[in-house]
Scaffold this active site. Structure first.
Site, PDB file in Angstrom:
ATOM      1  N   GLU A   1       0.871  -1.182   0.000  1.00  0.00           N
ATOM      2  CA  GLU A   1       0.000   0.000   0.000  1.00  0.00           C
ATOM      3  C   GLU A   1       0.905   1.227   0.000  1.00  0.00           C
ATOM      4  O   GLU A   1       1.762   1.375   0.868  1.00  0.00           O
ATOM      5  CB  GLU A   1      -0.918  -0.027   1.228  1.00  0.00           C
ATOM      6  CG  GLU A   1      -1.646   1.270   1.530  1.00  0.00           C
ATOM      7  CD  GLU A   1      -2.533   1.755   0.381  1.00  0.00           C
ATOM      8  OE1 GLU A   1      -3.330   0.964  -0.142  1.00  0.00           O
ATOM      9  OE2 GLU A   1      -2.399   2.932  -0.007  1.00  0.00           O
TER      10      GLU A   1
ATOM     11  N   THR B   1      -9.554   4.482   0.185  1.00  0.00           N
ATOM     12  CA  THR B   1     -10.443   5.644   0.019  1.00  0.00           C
ATOM     13  C   THR B   1     -11.489   5.699   1.116  1.00  0.00           C
ATOM     14  O   THR B   1     -11.702   6.738   1.733  1.00  0.00           O
ATOM     15  CB  THR B   1     -11.139   5.572  -1.356  1.00  0.00           C
ATOM     16  OG1 THR B   1     -10.141   5.558  -2.373  1.00  0.00           O
ATOM     17  CG2 THR B   1     -12.055   6.758  -1.565  1.00  0.00           C
ATOM     18  N   CYS B   2     -12.160   4.587   1.359  1.00  0.00           N
ATOM     19  CA  CYS B   2     -13.324   4.597   2.256  1.00  0.00           C
ATOM     20  C   CYS B   2     -12.964   5.141   3.631  1.00  0.00           C
ATOM     21  O   CYS B   2     -13.619   6.037   4.149  1.00  0.00           O
ATOM     22  CB  CYS B   2     -13.900   3.193   2.371  1.00  0.00           C
ATOM     23  SG  CYS B   2     -15.246   3.096   3.545  1.00  0.00           S
TER      24      CYS B   2
ATOM     25  N   CYS C   1     -16.099   7.280   2.444  1.00  0.00           N
ATOM     26  CA  CYS C   1     -17.290   6.985   3.249  1.00  0.00           C
ATOM     27  C   CYS C   1     -17.214   7.463   4.694  1.00  0.00           C
ATOM     28  O   CYS C   1     -18.139   8.115   5.184  1.00  0.00           O
ATOM     29  CB  CYS C   1     -17.544   5.474   3.322  1.00  0.00           C
ATOM     30  SG  CYS C   1     -16.977   4.529   1.919  1.00  0.00           S
TER      31      CYS C   1
ATOM     32  N   LYS D   1     -16.518  11.313   5.277  1.00  0.00           N
ATOM     33  CA  LYS D   1     -17.705  11.967   4.683  1.00  0.00           C
ATOM     34  C   LYS D   1     -18.890  11.909   5.635  1.00  0.00           C
ATOM     35  O   LYS D   1     -19.586  12.891   5.852  1.00  0.00           O
ATOM     36  CB  LYS D   1     -18.021  11.299   3.341  1.00  0.00           C
ATOM     37  CG  LYS D   1     -19.270  11.750   2.599  1.00  0.00           C
ATOM     38  CD  LYS D   1     -20.564  11.108   3.017  1.00  0.00           C
ATOM     39  CE  LYS D   1     -20.596   9.615   3.026  1.00  0.00           C
ATOM     40  NZ  LYS D   1     -20.597   8.973   1.731  1.00  0.00           N
TER      41      LYS D   1
ATOM     42  N   TYR E   1     -23.377  10.717  -6.408  1.00  0.00           N
ATOM     43  CA  TYR E   1     -23.295  10.510  -4.955  1.00  0.00           C
ATOM     44  C   TYR E   1     -22.510  11.640  -4.278  1.00  0.00           C
ATOM     45  O   TYR E   1     -22.971  12.238  -3.311  1.00  0.00           O
ATOM     46  CB  TYR E   1     -22.535   9.218  -4.652  1.00  0.00           C
ATOM     47  CG  TYR E   1     -23.265   7.922  -4.858  1.00  0.00           C
ATOM     48  CD1 TYR E   1     -23.742   7.218  -3.752  1.00  0.00           C
ATOM     49  CD2 TYR E   1     -23.429   7.354  -6.113  1.00  0.00           C
ATOM     50  CE1 TYR E   1     -24.362   5.990  -3.899  1.00  0.00           C
ATOM     51  CE2 TYR E   1     -24.052   6.132  -6.269  1.00  0.00           C
ATOM     52  CZ  TYR E   1     -24.518   5.452  -5.153  1.00  0.00           C
ATOM     53  OH  TYR E   1     -25.131   4.248  -5.308  1.00  0.00           O
ATOM     54  N   ILE E   2     -21.294  11.873  -4.763  1.00  0.00           N
ATOM     55  CA  ILE E   2     -20.384  12.764  -4.032  1.00  0.00           C
ATOM     56  C   ILE E   2     -20.893  14.204  -4.059  1.00  0.00           C
ATOM     57  O   ILE E   2     -20.911  14.894  -3.037  1.00  0.00           O
ATOM     58  CB  ILE E   2     -18.947  12.650  -4.606  1.00  0.00           C
ATOM     59  CG1 ILE E   2     -18.418  11.218  -4.370  1.00  0.00           C
ATOM     60  CG2 ILE E   2     -18.022  13.681  -3.981  1.00  0.00           C
ATOM     61  CD1 ILE E   2     -17.029  10.940  -4.925  1.00  0.00           C
TER      62      ILE E   2
ATOM     63  N   GLU F   1     -23.962  14.591  -1.775  1.00  0.00           N
ATOM     64  CA  GLU F   1     -23.612  14.479  -0.354  1.00  0.00           C
ATOM     65  C   GLU F   1     -22.907  15.744   0.132  1.00  0.00           C
ATOM     66  O   GLU F   1     -23.222  16.282   1.197  1.00  0.00           O
ATOM     67  CB  GLU F   1     -22.729  13.243  -0.129  1.00  0.00           C
ATOM     68  CG  GLU F   1     -23.505  11.953  -0.361  1.00  0.00           C
ATOM     69  CD  GLU F   1     -22.706  10.669  -0.161  1.00  0.00           C
ATOM     70  OE1 GLU F   1     -23.323   9.630   0.079  1.00  0.00           O
ATOM     71  OE2 GLU F   1     -21.464  10.696  -0.255  1.00  0.00           O
TER      72      GLU F   1
ATOM     73  N   ARG G   1     -25.632  18.592 -15.454  1.00  0.00           N
ATOM     74  CA  ARG G   1     -26.104  18.669 -16.842  1.00  0.00           C
ATOM     75  C   ARG G   1     -27.466  18.017 -17.058  1.00  0.00           C
ATOM     76  O   ARG G   1     -28.100  18.234 -18.084  1.00  0.00           O
ATOM     77  CB  ARG G   1     -25.070  18.049 -17.782  1.00  0.00           C
ATOM     78  CG  ARG G   1     -24.756  16.596 -17.521  1.00  0.00           C
ATOM     79  CD  ARG G   1     -23.640  16.111 -18.431  1.00  0.00           C
ATOM     80  NE  ARG G   1     -23.250  14.748 -18.112  1.00  0.00           N
ATOM     81  CZ  ARG G   1     -22.272  14.097 -18.700  1.00  0.00           C
ATOM     82  NH1 ARG G   1     -21.574  14.682 -19.646  1.00  0.00           N
ATOM     83  NH2 ARG G   1     -21.988  12.867 -18.354  1.00  0.00           N
TER      84      ARG G   1
ATOM     85  N   THR H   1     -17.991   0.187  -1.028  1.00  0.00           N
ATOM     86  CA  THR H   1     -17.102  -0.528  -0.106  1.00  0.00           C
ATOM     87  C   THR H   1     -17.597  -1.938   0.248  1.00  0.00           C
ATOM     88  O   THR H   1     -16.816  -2.893   0.188  1.00  0.00           O
ATOM     89  CB  THR H   1     -16.903   0.319   1.173  1.00  0.00           C
ATOM     90  OG1 THR H   1     -16.148   1.455   0.791  1.00  0.00           O
ATOM     91  CG2 THR H   1     -16.167  -0.448   2.259  1.00  0.00           C
TER      92      THR H   1
ATOM     93  N   HIS I   1     -44.602   1.054  15.665  1.00  0.00           N
ATOM     94  CA  HIS I   1     -45.301   2.332  15.676  1.00  0.00           C
ATOM     95  C   HIS I   1     -44.838   3.200  16.829  1.00  0.00           C
ATOM     96  O   HIS I   1     -44.654   2.677  17.928  1.00  0.00           O
ATOM     97  CB  HIS I   1     -46.806   2.062  15.787  1.00  0.00           C
ATOM     98  CG  HIS I   1     -47.636   3.282  15.620  1.00  0.00           C
ATOM     99  ND1 HIS I   1     -47.797   3.901  14.395  1.00  0.00           N
ATOM    100  CD2 HIS I   1     -48.338   4.014  16.517  1.00  0.00           C
ATOM    101  CE1 HIS I   1     -48.582   4.955  14.557  1.00  0.00           C
ATOM    102  NE2 HIS I   1     -48.921   5.046  15.829  1.00  0.00           N
TER     103      HIS I   1
ATOM    104  N   GLU J   1     -42.506   1.810   9.316  1.00  0.00           N
ATOM    105  CA  GLU J   1     -43.725   1.005   9.268  1.00  0.00           C
ATOM    106  C   GLU J   1     -44.518   1.249   7.980  1.00  0.00           C
ATOM    107  O   GLU J   1     -45.335   0.422   7.586  1.00  0.00           O
ATOM    108  CB  GLU J   1     -44.606   1.242  10.493  1.00  0.00           C
ATOM    109  CG  GLU J   1     -45.248   2.613  10.540  1.00  0.00           C
ATOM    110  CD  GLU J   1     -46.106   2.815  11.797  1.00  0.00           C
ATOM    111  OE1 GLU J   1     -46.879   1.910  12.152  1.00  0.00           O
ATOM    112  OE2 GLU J   1     -46.003   3.899  12.405  1.00  0.00           O
TER     113      GLU J   1
END
Ligand code: NDP
Length: 449
Positions: free
Chosen positions: A32, A39-40, A45, A48, A174-175, A178, A195, A307, A431, A436
């Protein structure tokens, strides 16, 4: 061979695959080059969601007044939020690395690239492995317009030294959606430039329409049907020109215009690994690349860039290769959420997809959630079920509203198990909840054909 398995990339997919394989007794190496957890954990994720939570507190402070609290919203401190986020991310980072250590994998904090199909260059060292897994993830992309280098991408947004007072976000996936919620919730003047006529292309049309309304109610300036043409700087301000001639002055321009697979520096050609034109590594149903001993998992394959899909692929591959348990994961009915404010969650087909497929019944409800009866906030919840007419099975569930992601996880189990509308109908509700409504939807809204 030095290793039975070498994993390139220590994100969600790679760490899971390496850890499980090592647990089966395989000799595993992992490389790595940036940060454990990928990223996550570091720039996706997890941080964020902390930012989204921070943004929600502001509105909740306002909402509490309707319940008798004398709450004043006050000032938000961006540096405090980022520092707290960094502490937690560092902790998670350490956990990911420790998990690999404890499983007995050999860790390389370095880049890796192919020399041939069994040999890697890992920080100048030649390392050989029987099997190699590519789990290098993806990166955010921007648009090639003049001044694009003046803008930020999602990698940068988690380290901004100051909270922008005015921001233009480009895209409505998504990004974009959010972060529009994050910045508007934290008090920035927020523009969303996209667009399409509605945000979140590919999601159910009712959800998209109601999301646009919710974003507008949150004070976000929507610019549908527009694309950015150019960005210029004057002092610390940026000017962004849109295709309809509008020029916006903001502090920050943010491209949230999609992600691309991380393959550029892998030297894939040396190993015979082929990619699609966008760089996505081509794989078959067994996660094998075009070279038999090399596999690819997670975002680098650009299928469902989520993920939990990446970790599931990593786990299934390790079970298959080293656990004497060959198995595949299904990408049908994968639940997902967009952490907009309010959030969206979905599983299965959209109404449009169901209608194109055959006969379907639609059950739709839209209501003011209990909290906002007293808070006075103009915010509605939308819930929708799509039923296959022939089998009575639920083939799609969609929700826009508070707690949608928490609710949808359970609905996802029901749909995976093949639940019918009759099963939903005979389930007793809890309830009073919004959830529900999913078991009390009795009136059909429309049907196809
Ligand atoms: P998306 O693919 O979701 O959205 C990209 C956006 O950029 C779309 O609105 C798209 O418009 C727009 N766009 C792309 N090219 C252009 C262009 N040339 N001109 C104008 N607009 C353009 O990407 P994101 O960056 O939002 O996220 C990447 C992926 O990461 C997601 O698809 C998802 O898989 C994953 N993710 C998941 C999250 C979650 O599960 N909550 C959170 C964040 C990311 P159009 O629709 O018209 O193509």
């Amino acid at each position: 061979m030095d290793f039975d398995l070498f994993v390139i990339g220590g994100g969600s997919a790679g760490v899971r695959c390496a850890r499980i394989a090592a647990g089966y007794g395989a000799r595993v190496g992992v490389a790595e080059s940036r940060f454990w957890g990928g990223t996550c954990v570091n720039i996706g994720c997890v941080p964020k969601k902390f930012l989204v939570m921070a943004a929600e507190y502001g509105a909740q402070a306002e909402d509490s007044r309707g319940f008798g609290w004398d709450t004043q919203k006050g000032h938000h401190n961006w540096s405090t939020l980022l520092a707290a986020k960094d502490v937690e991310i560092t902790r998670l980072n350490g956990i990911y690395k420790r998990l690999l250590d404890q499983a007995g994998a050999t860790i390389f904090e370095s880049h890796a690239s192919f020399i041939d199909s069994h040999t890697l260059d890992v920080r100048g060292q030649r390392i050989t492995a029987e099997k190699i897994v590519i789990a290098t993830g993806g990166h955010p992309t921007s648009l090639p317009i003049p001044g694009a280098d003046l803008a930020i991408i999602s990698d940068d947004v988690f380290y901004l030294p100051e909270m922008p007072k005015r921001i233009a976000i480009i895209g409505s996936g998504y990004i974009a959606v959010e972060f529009a919620g994050v910045f508007a919730g934290l008090g920035a003047q927020t523009h969303l430039i996209y667009r399409q006529p509605l945000p979140l292309r590919g999601f159910d049309a009712d959800i998209r329409e109601n999301l646009a309304e919710a974003l507008d109610q949150n004070g976000i300036h929507l610019h549908p049907g527009t694309t950015p043409q150019a960005i210029t700087a004057s002092g610390t301000a940026k000017h962004i020109t849109l295709s309809d001639g509008t020029v916006l002055e903001v502090d920050t321009v943010f491209f949230a215009t999609g992600r691309a697979p991380n393959v550029a520096s892998l030297n894939l050609a040396a190993a015979g690994v082929q990619t699609a034109p966008n760089g996505a590594i081509l794989i078959n149903g067994a996660l094998e690349t075009t070279t038999p001993n090399i596999y690819a998992i997670g975002d680098v394959t650009d299928r469902l860039n989520l993920t939990p899909v990446a970790t599931a692929e990593g786990h299934a591959l390790a079970d298959t290769l080293f656990g004497n348990n060959p198995r595949k994961i299904s990408l049908a009915n994968v639940p997902s959420a967009v952490f907009s404010i309010p959030p969206i969650a979905t599983v299965g087909l959209t109404e449009e997809q169901a209608a194109a497929r055959g006969s379907a019944k639609i059950f739709l409800t839209r209501f003011t959630p209990m909290r906002h009866a007293l808070s006075g906030r103009a915010r509605k919840t939308t819930m929708k079920l799509i039923v296959d007419t022939a089998t009575d099975k639920i083939i799609g569930a969609h929700m826009l509203g508070e707690d949608a992601p928490e609710i949808m996880q359970g609905i996802g189990i029901a749909i995976t198990a093949g639940a019918t509308k009759a099963d939903f109908d005979r389930t007793i509700g809890i309830h009073p909840t919004a959830a529900e409504e999913f078991v009390t939807l009795r009136t059909q809204t429309r049907s196809y054909p």
